[in-house]
Enzyme design. Structure first.
Site, mmCIF file in Angstrom:
data_model
loop_
_atom_site.group_PDB
_atom_site.id
_atom_site.type_symbol
_atom_site.label_atom_id
_atom_site.label_comp_id
_atom_site.label_asym_id
_atom_site.label_seq_id
_atom_site.Cartn_x
_atom_site.Cartn_y
_atom_site.Cartn_z
ATOM 1 N N THR A 111 0.820 -1.156 0.038
ATOM 2 C CA THR A 111 -0.021 0.102 -0.024
ATOM 3 C C THR A 111 0.868 1.191 0.043
ATOM 4 O O THR A 111 2.137 1.049 0.505
ATOM 5 C CB THR A 111 -0.892 -0.094 1.187
ATOM 6 O OG1 THR A 111 -1.791 1.010 0.916
ATOM 7 C CG2 THR A 111 -0.263 0.125 2.591
ATOM 8 N N HIS A 149 2.900 -10.965 14.623
ATOM 9 C CA HIS A 149 4.068 -11.468 15.404
ATOM 10 C C HIS A 149 3.594 -12.872 15.767
ATOM 11 O O HIS A 149 4.472 -13.630 16.587
ATOM 12 C CB HIS A 149 4.123 -10.735 16.706
ATOM 13 C CG HIS A 149 5.390 -10.809 17.175
ATOM 14 N ND1 HIS A 149 6.373 -11.816 17.046
ATOM 15 C CD2 HIS A 149 6.275 -9.832 18.170
ATOM 16 C CE1 HIS A 149 7.568 -11.571 17.715
ATOM 17 N NE2 HIS A 149 7.226 -10.462 18.306
#
Lengths: 435, 237
Positions: A356, A408
């Site tokens: 993006t 994560h």
């Protein structure tokens, strides 16, 4: 207090106007700035908003009549205030309503329904709801323990559609989930939190405008919140020198456009660099299912494209099998079709990684939300010249901030750093031919 | 095609009221055009986009404005459909008209509150834009009092019909470039019985490249409305 509505002056030389359509009937409520009637003059049609909120108590100029500018065409009464005596010239045959306190709306059927629909939270018995819902809706309501009097119907006369009830259930669930952060079954009666916004809305007198979300907006909203709930977002930002890329593009942009018929942009450079880095670190191109990590064979890179009213992410399929020109061509094709609204469903599905561009209005970098079920998204900031230190001297170089938002659960900081480091290396040492 | 990536070394262009984004859309279905206009109008009202000019062509279609009289459609809807033309009733001013390939349709979505709150001024400006384009082809086009549009003699070169909501415009003009004028035989355009239609092609005796006309229209539009015209296609987040 009665408010006069006049034929507006639509221009210096415009002296009169023809009313083509009344958008409200006598006795109906109208909000300030809501379209009240339409007029036309030579080849121009205009919607005229109501100058005040209240009940349209008189229409003085009928459709297809032409009157000079500033002629009073209607009267609006504030709700609850006494109504002025009906003027002799009132054209509508409906009698002007007697004093209309809020609790007793004028006896127009349309107005009555509106008020009924607006009276959320009233304790009408369930049987009266039969009139404004279908058996299917009532069954859904029963399954989800929904009190139908709490549901706002958008259909004719406040009728509750299947979509209304499903939206309500969904809204209640996400409100509940937000409060508890736990996926619990909704309690048998509507939780207070779901009722409050509606109640606040119906009683608020502050000047607000309620606009329902477009389907695309709703989808984006759900998708973004779901992603934040799903992934453990962590962010890292690198600064990358773009001199070689800028130089390569500047030198070959004319030749590129001449040969290929479209412009050479920076997008394919970032796609190529990301694909190379993904090949080194395949976990970036994975997703999570339960306790499994699913590694994707193909690298399908989504490119976020802003539209006037939302955002869409067309996907460059199998970007790992394409050379620079192949990527550039695919990006060009998708961008063009995104703008012309010619994308197929297939074009926006199957992405395994997303790029993006938060820098297009000057942002240094952004920290985007991961596009589920992917596990990482690359944000490209604005490319601009900045002073940097090279060999202990200050130099002017084209620079860009690249940010990576990663999940994560499966990607550790070291992997993310290596991934961005690899992209940095590819861009700073750019040597791939673009033609 | 222009992406923001291609422009980032320079200052990004802020959304200013004095720019106008130009969208060259090619051939667009009438219904899709309506939909696009609705989106642009909503975005313009919200201040999310600057003034916009949508330029396109439609497949064969007849449209009836709010004031359209059925008798100005000379054949039945079924007959028109049999000729491959659609029929739409829409919320612009004006009577019946025709759109089709070779006709340049312009839908300006501009906020008159930031120009002049004056619909007559707006209509005269639209006429000036198209008269300016005609001048570039050495055609002396003019206005006819009480009949909005651009005329050459007794023939209409460009038709206009506009809708306004909160001073934001939609619909716009239809400029006959290489239009097949035969399609006007089935209607009384704009309800005017004693007038004809013409096109650039008819007036100049040769077809004119649509791209060339589009470029001239964009230029004239910028001049008349004092707007900086920018091609609008950016990749932003």
């Amino acid at each position: 207090m009665p408010n006069n509505v006049v034929m507006p002056q639509m221009g210096e030389s415009v002296t009169e106007g023809t009313i083509t359509k009344w958008l409200r009937k006598v006795g109906e409520p109208v909000g300030r700035d809501e379209p009240l009637f339409e007029i036309s003059t030579d080849k121009v049609d205009a919607e005229i908003p109501s100058p005040a909120a209240g009940i349209l108590s008189q229409i003085l100029v009928k459709e297809d009549q032409t009157v000079p500018v500033n002629t009073v065409v209607a009267v609006i009464d504030d709700q609850g205030a006494a109504v002025a005596a009906p003027a002799g010239g009132a054209e509508e045959k409906t009698p002007a309503p007697q004093a209309a306190p809020t609790a007793a709306p004028p006896p127009s059927p349309a107005a009555a329904t509106n008020v009924a629909a607006a009276a959320e939270g009233s304790s009408a018995p369930a049987t009266s709801e039969d009139a404004r819902s279908s058996p299917l809706v009532r069954r859904i309501a029963e399954e989800h323990h929904v009190d139908l009097t709490q549901v706002h119907g958008t259909g004719l006369g406040g009728r509750i559609s299947k979509k209304d009830i499903l939206d309500y259930v969904e809204q209640r669930q996400s409100a509940a989930a937000n409060r508890t952060a736990l996926a619990v079954q909704p309690p048998p009666s509507p939780p207070p939190a779901a009722v409050e916004p509606a109640a606040a809305h119906s009683t608020s007198t502050a000047p607000t405008q309620v606009v329902s979300m477009t389907p695309m907006r709703r989808q984006i909203a759900e998708h973004m919140v779901a992603s934040k709930r799903t992934s453990a977002h962590v962010y890292t930002v690198f600064e990358v020198e773009m001199s070689k890329v800028v130089e390569a593009r500047e030198r070959q942009r004319d030749e590129f456009e001449r040969r290929n018929g479209f412009k050479l942009t920076y997008t394919p450079f970032f796609v190529r660099a990301a694909v190379e880095a993904i090949k080194q670190l395949p976990v970036i191109n994975s997703s999570v299912e339960g306790t499994n990590i699913i590694y994707k064979r193909d690298v399908n890179v989504g490119i976020a494209v802003a539209l006037e009213t939302g955002l869409i992410v067309p996907v460059v399929k199998r970007a790992d099998e394409k050379n620079f020109l192949g990527v550039a061509r695919a990006v060009q094709d998708l961008a063009e079709r995104a703008r012309n609204k010619r994308l197929n469903v297939d074009d926006v599905q199957g992405g395994t990684f997303t790029i993006t561009n938060p820098g297009s209005f000057g942002g240094l970098f952004g920290l985007p939300i991961i596009n589920q079920p992917q596990v990482a998204i690359l944000g490209v900031g604005a490319i601009e010249k900045r002073p940097v230190v090279r060999n202990d001297a200050i130099a002017i170089r084209s620079m860009v901030y690249l940010s990576l938002s990663y999940d994560h659960r499966v990607i550790d900081g070291a992997v993310a750093e290596r991934f961005l480091g690899r992209i940095k290396q590819t861009l700073e040492d750019w040597d791939e031919p673009v033609l | 095609m222009r992406e923001c990536y291609g422009e980032l070394e320079t200052q990004p262009t802020p959304v200013s009221s004095m720019t106008c984004q130009v969208e060259r859309l090619g051939v667009i279905d009438y219904a899709e055009g309506l939909c696009l206009q609705r989106e642009r109008v909503a975005a313009r009202k919200a201040g999310a986009i600057p003034d916009s000019l949508l330029l396109l062509e439609h497949p064969h279609v007849y449209t009836l404005g709010r004031n359209a009289k059925q008798e100005n459609l000379l054949v039945s809807r079924e007959q028109l459909a049999a000729r491959g033309a659609q029929v739409f009733e829409i919320d612009r001013g004006g009577d019946v008209t025709y759109h089709g390939p070779g006709q340049l349709v312009g839908y300006p979505v501009i906020n008159l509150a930031q120009h002049r709150r004056d619909i007559a001024w707006y209509m005269r400006c639209l006429e000036e834009v198209l008269m300016g384009v005609a001048r570039e082809y050495d055609i002396q086009a003019e206005r006819v009092a009480g009949a909005s549009g651009v005329w050459v003699g007794n023939d209409k070169l460009a038709a206009m019909g506009v809708h306004i909501s909160r001073w934001v415009t939609s619909h716009g003009f239809a400029f006959n470039v290489n239009t097949d004028l035969g399609y006007f035989d089935w209607i009384i355009p704009c309800g005017l019985r004693d007038k004809g239609v013409t096109s650039l092609q008819k007036l100049l005796g040769r077809p004119i490249a649509m791209d060339e006309v589009v470029t001239k229209v964009v230029h004239q539009f910028g001049r008349v409305f004092k707007l900086e015209m920018v091609e609008a296609d950016s990749w932003v987040h």
